[in-house]
Design an enzyme around this catalytic site. Structure first.
Site, PDB file in Angstrom:
ATOM      1  N   ASP A  49      45.907  43.959  46.865  1.00 15.60           N
ATOM      2  CA  ASP A  49      46.272  45.156  47.622  1.00 15.60           C
ATOM      3  C   ASP A  49      46.846  44.697  48.966  1.00 15.60           C
ATOM      4  O   ASP A  49      48.021  44.391  49.065  1.00 15.60           O
ATOM      5  CB  ASP A  49      45.025  46.034  47.759  1.00 15.60           C
ATOM      6  CG  ASP A  49      45.313  47.384  48.400  1.00 15.60           C
ATOM      7  OD1 ASP A  49      46.460  47.632  48.794  1.00 15.60           O
ATOM      8  OD2 ASP A  49      44.388  48.198  48.528  1.00 15.60           O
ATOM      9  N   THR A  61      41.862  39.583  50.993  1.00 20.43           N
ATOM     10  CA  THR A  61      40.788  38.889  50.275  1.00 20.43           C
ATOM     11  C   THR A  61      41.301  37.538  49.781  1.00 20.43           C
ATOM     12  O   THR A  61      40.667  36.501  50.006  1.00 20.43           O
ATOM     13  CB  THR A  61      40.307  39.731  49.073  1.00 20.43           C
ATOM     14  OG1 THR A  61      40.005  41.044  49.529  1.00 20.43           O
ATOM     15  CG2 THR A  61      39.085  39.110  48.417  1.00 20.43           C
ATOM     16  N   LEU A  62      42.472  37.566  49.139  1.00 18.49           N
ATOM     17  CA  LEU A  62      43.035  36.327  48.610  1.00 18.49           C
ATOM     18  C   LEU A  62      43.335  35.326  49.705  1.00 18.49           C
ATOM     19  O   LEU A  62      43.051  34.133  49.559  1.00 18.49           O
ATOM     20  CB  LEU A  62      44.345  36.625  47.877  1.00 18.49           C
ATOM     21  CG  LEU A  62      44.219  36.944  46.414  1.00 18.49           C
ATOM     22  CD1 LEU A  62      45.596  37.145  45.819  1.00 18.49           C
ATOM     23  CD2 LEU A  62      43.485  35.815  45.697  1.00 18.49           C
TER      24      LEU A  62
END
Ligand code: IMP
Ligand code: MG
Length: 184
Positions: A113, A117-118
């Site tokens: 999104d 996070t990645l």
């Protein structure tokens, strides 16, 4: 589509709007991804690292379509809580026990999104000196800006809606849906 949703007892009284990707489409794409990944890694140890909880169904289907030796471990990150938008505050709640140094690491994510996070997970994994690091995401909303690491394997470009099912949740509900649907 709407009728299938109305008739699904898993959704009793829940505001699920439409099916974005059905079971058959998902299975077909996961099989292709497995073939792509199998061909992309000719040699060396491959560790498939699933980001919990969202990737658990995707990962279990995907690894069974990869036709080379591999190992599986997991990472747990937290970011969203019960919200539908990213807070950007990503923490690592579980650290893989497997040694990452010298291995090909394939990080498996349910959906990209904001990409926050990645971005954070990539930083953490890089510090452990893997031989290579690539990302496989089932869904990509294509709205992330300034991602330092491209997502090499993408299942589907996702609509810019909040999606649930096939591992994805809203406040822990809906993970068990065999299809991917959008919420009202
Ligand atoms: P990002 O850090 O904003 O890229 O968000 C990544 C994480 O947020 C994913 O691993 C999901 O757990 C969650 N997420 C993002 N978009 C959705 C969605 O549409 N449905 C369910 N979870 C989502
Ligand atoms: Mg989630």
């Amino acid at each position: 589509m709407k009728d299938a949703l109305v008739a699904d007892p898993r959704l009793l009284g829940r505001p699920v709007r439409r099916i974005a990707f059905d079971e058959g489409e998902i299975a077909e794409r996961v099989e292709q991804l497995g073939a792509e990944i199998s061909a992309a890694y000719p040699d060396g140890d491959l560790l498939v690292l699933g980001l919990l909880k969202g990737s658990f169904i995707f990962l279990s289907d995907l690894v069974r379509k990869i036709t080379r030796p591999l190992q599986v471990d997991f990472l747990v990150a937290s970011s969203y809580g019960d919200a539908m938008v990213s807070s950007g505050n990503v923490r690592l709640l579980y650290d893989p026990e497997t040694e990452l140094a010298g291995k090909h690491i394939l990080l498996v994510e349910d959906i990209v999104d904001s990409g926050r996070t990645l971005g954070r997970m990539v930083e953490i994994i890089r510090e452990r000196h893997p031989k290579s690091l690539e990302i496989c995401a089932l869904l990509h909303k294509r709205i992330a800006e300034g991602m330092k690491h491209e997502v090499k394997f993408v299942g589907f470009d996702a609509p810019k809606e909040f999606l649930v099912g096939y591992g994805l949740d809203h406040a822990e509900d809906f993970r068990h849906l065999p299809y991917i649907a959008s919420l009202e």
